[in-house]
Scaffold this active site. Structure first.
Site, PDB file in Angstrom:
ATOM      1  N   PHE A 402     -10.657   0.871   2.459  1.00 56.61           N
ATOM      2  CA  PHE A 402     -12.007   0.363   2.192  1.00 56.61           C
ATOM      3  C   PHE A 402     -12.007  -0.753   1.150  1.00 56.61           C
ATOM      4  O   PHE A 402     -11.203  -0.755   0.216  1.00 56.61           O
ATOM      5  CB  PHE A 402     -12.877   1.497   1.621  1.00 56.61           C
ATOM      6  N   GLU A 403     -12.980  -1.663   1.269  1.00 58.21           N
ATOM      7  CA  GLU A 403     -13.260  -2.709   0.272  1.00 58.21           C
ATOM      8  C   GLU A 403     -12.039  -3.572  -0.040  1.00 58.21           C
ATOM      9  O   GLU A 403     -11.799  -3.976  -1.172  1.00 58.21           O
ATOM     10  CB  GLU A 403     -13.785  -2.091  -1.038  1.00 58.21           C
ATOM     11  N   GLY A 404     -11.270  -3.854   0.994  1.00 59.88           N
ATOM     12  CA  GLY A 404     -10.022  -4.596   0.801  1.00 59.88           C
ATOM     13  C   GLY A 404      -8.903  -3.604   0.555  1.00 59.88           C
ATOM     14  O   GLY A 404      -9.009  -2.734  -0.304  1.00 59.88           O
TER      15      GLY A 404
END
Length: 594
Positions: A402-404
């Site tokens: 997630f989120e990079g």
């Protein structure tokens, strides 16, 4: 921590600043209002969500929608929405304290966070006045729910490689493309969609579920977070009004990357909520499970696991709320009344890109370690779906993606530090020169004061080892350093451990000095963490040197690193034994902030 003080704190400056010299918010400083919000969230999670854990994880979307709307009725969806649009506009620290409580059921945590964070905040920070008035009141109450659609099959980490397109046709935008793995897609009313105008200008748009040409695919079959909705979003000549462009044409990257930054420190805070729940049932199980006529938590290696879990939680709180504190103080410098408020506030958050990525990577890996050790502590039962560790391990695995991905975030941590140093925004070169002069006369333990003076000494030695190794890499590789991902990752690992150690030491020393009721366990936890992590920095510094030079140059570099190794360990076993005793007696993580 005052605004004036916070304005002096530049992201990444912790490496070059003496320990304790920077202002630092700690969890013990939360006010009554923040605690009230958190208690409301705890009551909601324990009363409404956790009793329906099994039903949620069967992907009962009507139930998830019902729970989200109840959260909206309690004000838990509008915490970060300005008051002018029916939100509560609380500070980030208060909102994160709530998020921690809301993160104790994995699937619901994902639905909640995607809605209140990456789904809503793009409109908060980048929306026009008309867009804010139309969408934010509905999102604050839960009347409408939101999703964020950036990823595509061929563009995950390379977000700007998106193929989705937008073309202006009269007074309408026409969008085409496919977005993958979109959280909340099965029930969202509003989607933040990224597409390239005329195939080149990366931009953001607000799309509603009833707009012609938008549809979703089937629910993804996932390893974990099975109760959260994850679908493909399909845009086939999706026609939306011209005024649904979000932000400036061609500036979608500012929205995408800025909002991901927020998502990163939020994910860090959410991870500590998950760890606390895991620790609680691990203590309960190991107290009840008997082997050889004794509860298994009377054995040293089980106590080691419990103590390490609690240590990760304490350190996670320290570094996460330190980061959130910096962001809060920077945000307070800009009023929502300013015509450029959204852009100014996003720029303030971007100042802490390094710290946000540290929170995300460190916390997500700590959570996975805690979940994995819980499986081990439960033995064969931990591998059974009838016991909670199995699901916890599956649910938390996504956090490292997630989120990079954590790999991308590691490159961001070191890369951002080096770029800012090259722009003279951080005094990295000056610090490197200072460290080089100190090789013959390194900082001595007796020069540090306070109840945790020895640990401060250890942190400062770690900073110098990191600086020597990183400086060598810059000197040898120059501009090519940015392409050497293993070297960059080693640098980031050192930076993360230094930030974590320093955050914990400052927090624990304040607790000791104030006579906090949990001061002793805070001190033991922090000593244990520095005891173990100092050697991680030392090992990475040595290996980084070996990655860039060899022969006589390597021997010389290692001699420089050795100059900063006068930190002597204490017994981790004794520390863990004391920590575990407190945990078993309390039955949960004892340092309760609220």
């Amino acid at each position: 921590m005052s605004t004036t003080a916070a304005e002096q704190v530049k992201g990444g400056s912790f490496l070059m600043t003496p320990i304790g010299a920077l202002p630092q918010f700690t969890p013990e400083e939360f006010g009554d209002d923040a605690k009230e919000f958190a208690r409301a969230a705890r009551d909601f999670i324990q009363g409404e969500v956790l009793p329906r854990d099994e039903q949620i994880d069967k992907l009962d979307l009507p139930l998830t929608i019902e729970l989200m709307k109840k959260a909206g009725e309690l004000g838990l969806l509008g915490l970060e929405i300005p008051e002018a649009y029916d939100g509560m506009d609380v500070d980030k620290r208060s909102a994160m304290l709530v998020l921690e409580e809301m993160s104790k059921q994995g699937s619901f945590a994902v639905s909640y966070s995607a809605n209140t964070g990456i789904g809503t905040l793009p409109i908060v920070y980048f929306g026009t006045e008309a867009q804010k008035k139309h969408y934010l009141p509905k999102l604050a109450t839960g009347e409408w729910l939101a999703a964020y659609a950036l990823t595509e099959a061929g563009s995950g980490s390379d977000a700007l490689g998106a193929k989705a397109t937008a073309v202006l046709d009269g007074d309408s935008w026409v969008l085409n493309g496919t977005k993958m793995w979109i959280t909340n897609a099965g029930f969202a009313d509003v989607f933040i969609i990224f597409a390239k105008v005329d195939g080149q200008h990366f931009s953001a748009f607000i799309v509603e579920k009833n707009d012609p040409g938008i549809s979703t695919g089937a629910e993804e079959k996932k390893l974990g977070i099975k109760g959260s909705s994850t679908r493909t979003v399909i845009l086939e000549n999706c026609r939306i009004p011209k005024d649904r462009l979000l932000g400036e044409l061609g500036k979608g990257h500012k929205i995408a990357f800025g909002i991901l930054n927020i998502g990163r420190f939020k994910l860090g805070v959410g991870s500590q909520g998950g760890m606390k729940r895991i620790l609680e049932y691990a203590i309960k199980y190991t107290s009840e499970r008997q082997q050889f006529g004794k509860p298994i938590n009377s054995f040293g290696l089980i106590q080691q696991k419990l103590a390490d879990m609690a240590t990760k939680i304490f350190v996670c709180e320290a570094l996460n709320f330190r980061t959130t504190g910096y962001i809060d103080e920077a945000l307070h410098a800009t009023s929502w009344d300013s015509p450029t408020a959204g852009a100014d506030k996003m720029a303030a958050i971007d100042q802490y890109t390094i710290e946000c990525s540290i929170s995300k990577v460190w916390a997500s890996e700590a959570l996975f370690s805690v979940a994995d050790e819980a499986v081990q502590a439960f033995g064969g039962y931990g591998f059974s779906a009838e016991y909670p560790p199995e699901k916890a391990l599956r649910d938390c695995r996504i956090n490292r993606i997630f989120e990079g991905t954590n790999e991308i975030n590691r490159l961001l941590i070191a890369g951002t530090l080096l770029k800012r140093a090259m722009k003279n925004e951080l005094p990295l070169m000056q610090f490197g020169q200072q460290v080089a002069k100190e090789i013959s006369n390194p900082p001595k333990a007796e020069s540090f004061t306070g109840p945790l003076a020895r640990l401060k000494h250890g942190v400062e030695l770690s900073k110098r080892q990191c600086m020597l190794a990183a400086g060598l890499a810059v000197q040898v590789l120059g501009q090519k350093l940015i392409d050497n991902q293993e070297v960059m990752a080693r640098m980031s690992n050192m930076l993360m451990e230094i930030y974590a150690m320093e955050s914990a030491v400052v927090r624990a020393e304040r607790m000791v000095e104030s006579g906090h009721r949990w001061a002793q366990i805070a001190r033991d936890i922090t000593e244990l963490y520095v005891n173990e992590s100092w050697h991680k920095v030392h090992g990475d510094a040595r290996m980084l040197c070996a990655d860039v030079v060899e022969g006589e140059a390597l021997r010389h570099a290692l001699a420089g690193v050795r100059a900063f190794t006068e930190f002597h360990p204490t017994s981790s076993a004794r520390l863990r034994g004391r920590i575990a005793s407190e945990l078993i007696q309390k039955g949960s993580y004892p340092v309760d902030v609220i």
